[in-house]
Design a protein around this motif. Sequence first.
Motif, PDB file in Angstrom:
ATOM      1  N   ASN A 199       0.817  -1.214   0.000  1.00  0.00           N
ATOM      2  CA  ASN A 199       0.000   0.000   0.000  1.00  0.00           C
ATOM      3  C   ASN A 199       0.856   1.272   0.000  1.00  0.00           C
ATOM      4  OD1 ASN A 199      -2.866  -0.703  -0.092  1.00  0.00           O
ATOM      5  ND2 ASN A 199      -2.442  -1.812   1.799  1.00  0.00           N
ATOM      6  N   GLY A 215       3.409   6.261   1.641  1.00  0.00           N
ATOM      7  CA  GLY A 215       2.168   5.569   1.930  1.00  0.00           C
ATOM      8  C   GLY A 215       2.370   4.303   2.744  1.00  0.00           C
ATOM      9  N   PHE A 224      -3.318   4.013   2.412  1.00  0.00           N
ATOM     10  CA  PHE A 224      -4.092   3.354   1.371  1.00  0.00           C
ATOM     11  C   PHE A 224      -4.558   1.976   1.819  1.00  0.00           C
ATOM     12  CE2 PHE A 224      -0.513   5.747  -0.522  1.00  0.00           C
ATOM     13  CZ  PHE A 224      -1.210   6.726  -1.225  1.00  0.00           C
ATOM     14  N   ARG A 225      -5.589   1.506   1.114  1.00  0.00           N
ATOM     15  CA  ARG A 225      -6.033   0.117   1.258  1.00  0.00           C
ATOM     16  C   ARG A 225      -6.391  -0.380  -0.141  1.00  0.00           C
ATOM     17  NH1 ARG A 225      -6.601  -1.661   6.311  1.00  0.00           N
ATOM     18  NH2 ARG A 225      -7.728  -3.494   5.613  1.00  0.00           N
ATOM     19  N   ILE A 227      -4.521  -0.198  -3.342  1.00  0.00           N
ATOM     20  CA  ILE A 227      -4.357   0.767  -4.432  1.00  0.00           C
ATOM     21  C   ILE A 227      -4.605   0.041  -5.753  1.00  0.00           C
ATOM     22  CG2 ILE A 227      -2.796   2.374  -5.554  1.00  0.00           C
ATOM     23  CD1 ILE A 227      -1.125   2.382  -2.987  1.00  0.00           C
ATOM     24  N   ASP A 242      -7.494   4.848  -4.489  1.00  0.00           N
ATOM     25  CA  ASP A 242      -7.418   4.180  -3.182  1.00  0.00           C
ATOM     26  C   ASP A 242      -8.716   3.398  -2.995  1.00  0.00           C
ATOM     27  OD1 ASP A 242      -6.840   3.461  -0.584  1.00  0.00           O
ATOM     28  OD2 ASP A 242      -7.060   5.486   0.254  1.00  0.00           O
ATOM     29  N   ASN A 245     -10.494   2.271   0.276  1.00  0.00           N
ATOM     30  CA  ASN A 245     -11.012   3.375   1.087  1.00  0.00           C
ATOM     31  C   ASN A 245     -12.055   4.206   0.349  1.00  0.00           C
ATOM     32  OD1 ASN A 245      -9.554   2.958   3.511  1.00  0.00           O
ATOM     33  ND2 ASN A 245      -7.731   3.915   2.630  1.00  0.00           N
ATOM     34  N   GLN A 249      -6.993   9.883  -4.056  1.00  0.00           N
ATOM     35  CA  GLN A 249      -6.066  10.792  -3.394  1.00  0.00           C
ATOM     36  C   GLN A 249      -5.159  11.438  -4.445  1.00  0.00           C
ATOM     37  OE1 GLN A 249      -4.562  10.082   0.560  1.00  0.00           O
ATOM     38  NE2 GLN A 249      -5.197   7.944   0.466  1.00  0.00           N
TER      39      GLN A 249
END
Length: 356
Positions: A199, A215, A224-225, A227, A242, A245, A249
């Motif tokens: 991430n 990140g 991030f979760r 990407i 992202d 989430n 971003q």
Amino acid sequence: MLLMRNTQTLGVALGLALVASLGVRSTLVAQAPPNPYRIVEGWAQLPNGKPMGAVGKVTIDPDGRHIWAVVRCDRLADPARFGDECRDSKSDPILRFSPEGKVVKSFGGGIFIWPHGLDVDQDGNVWVTDAVADNRIPKGDKRGHAVFKFSPEGKVLMTLGAPGQSGNAPDRFNSPSDVVVSPGGDVFIADGHNENGNNRIAKFSKDGKFIKAWGKTGWAPGEFRAIHAIAMDARGRVFVGDRGNNRVQIFDQDGKSLTTPWTQFGRPSGIAFDSKDQVYVADSESDDIENPGWEEGIRIGDAKSGWVHTFILFPWGDPRQRAGDGAEFVAVDRDGNIYGGEPRPKRLQKYVRVRP
């Protein structure tokens, strides 16, 4: 008495008008504006009538007309093979399509297990990521967790990462999902595809030297979760999908966050830009669990302000289906035609504008 009747009639009329007004307003909030685009049925055609495999990222050639796409080798009927479709195949997964939808070039057979991200730099070199997960790499197989640079003719010019080896060191990736190359030649890699993986965004020089990374896994800005996408606009800003989430971003090329994360584009899987400073974001995973209340499709907005003005609804989307559907990836040619890469439906769609 007449005055009372007239007053009552006026009150009823006003009440009905208010209800109608509220109804219209509610409809406008809940539903997308009319879609000015239509699908060109059967546009993409593989040689000799070969059926289309799962389609990964799509992007536009520097000429503005030809389309590059990741097509994951062969069309497999077993849904359990989603995630390693090229494992046992020698078919070329990197395809260049003419404006008419014919394949005019292909390469990359045998190099990938799960080709995923794609970019074409200003010199026409083609960059492709292999985002296969560790548990799908056969024992001893030296593929996956790498990013390849190909010449326009398909010769491997550079390899970033260590094929077959995951990790979080500067020279290692964990299922890198996407790549973008700046006009100056710096390479930005979305690392990676898994919610609990690296991430991070990894930046390399044009000759493959590691510069920096930013990140980590999390929910805060700059974290991030999963990407899933990375792209660069005309201002040189780095847009990151992202996806885990439910937000986009935006950073400068040194990793500085430039704005509050954008959540108005749904659950972003793919990001692209056109010459009119518009941003296109593909949402293939909004559903009743991951992003309730949002529809799958392609949202189009102003790249500067983030204002969304157009939505191409994926007409077969079902919010009860959690596997993801529709376009995960999106690209726009010089004439404004839109291309959507659809992995699970196994389609490369072309959309043309039919209304102003």
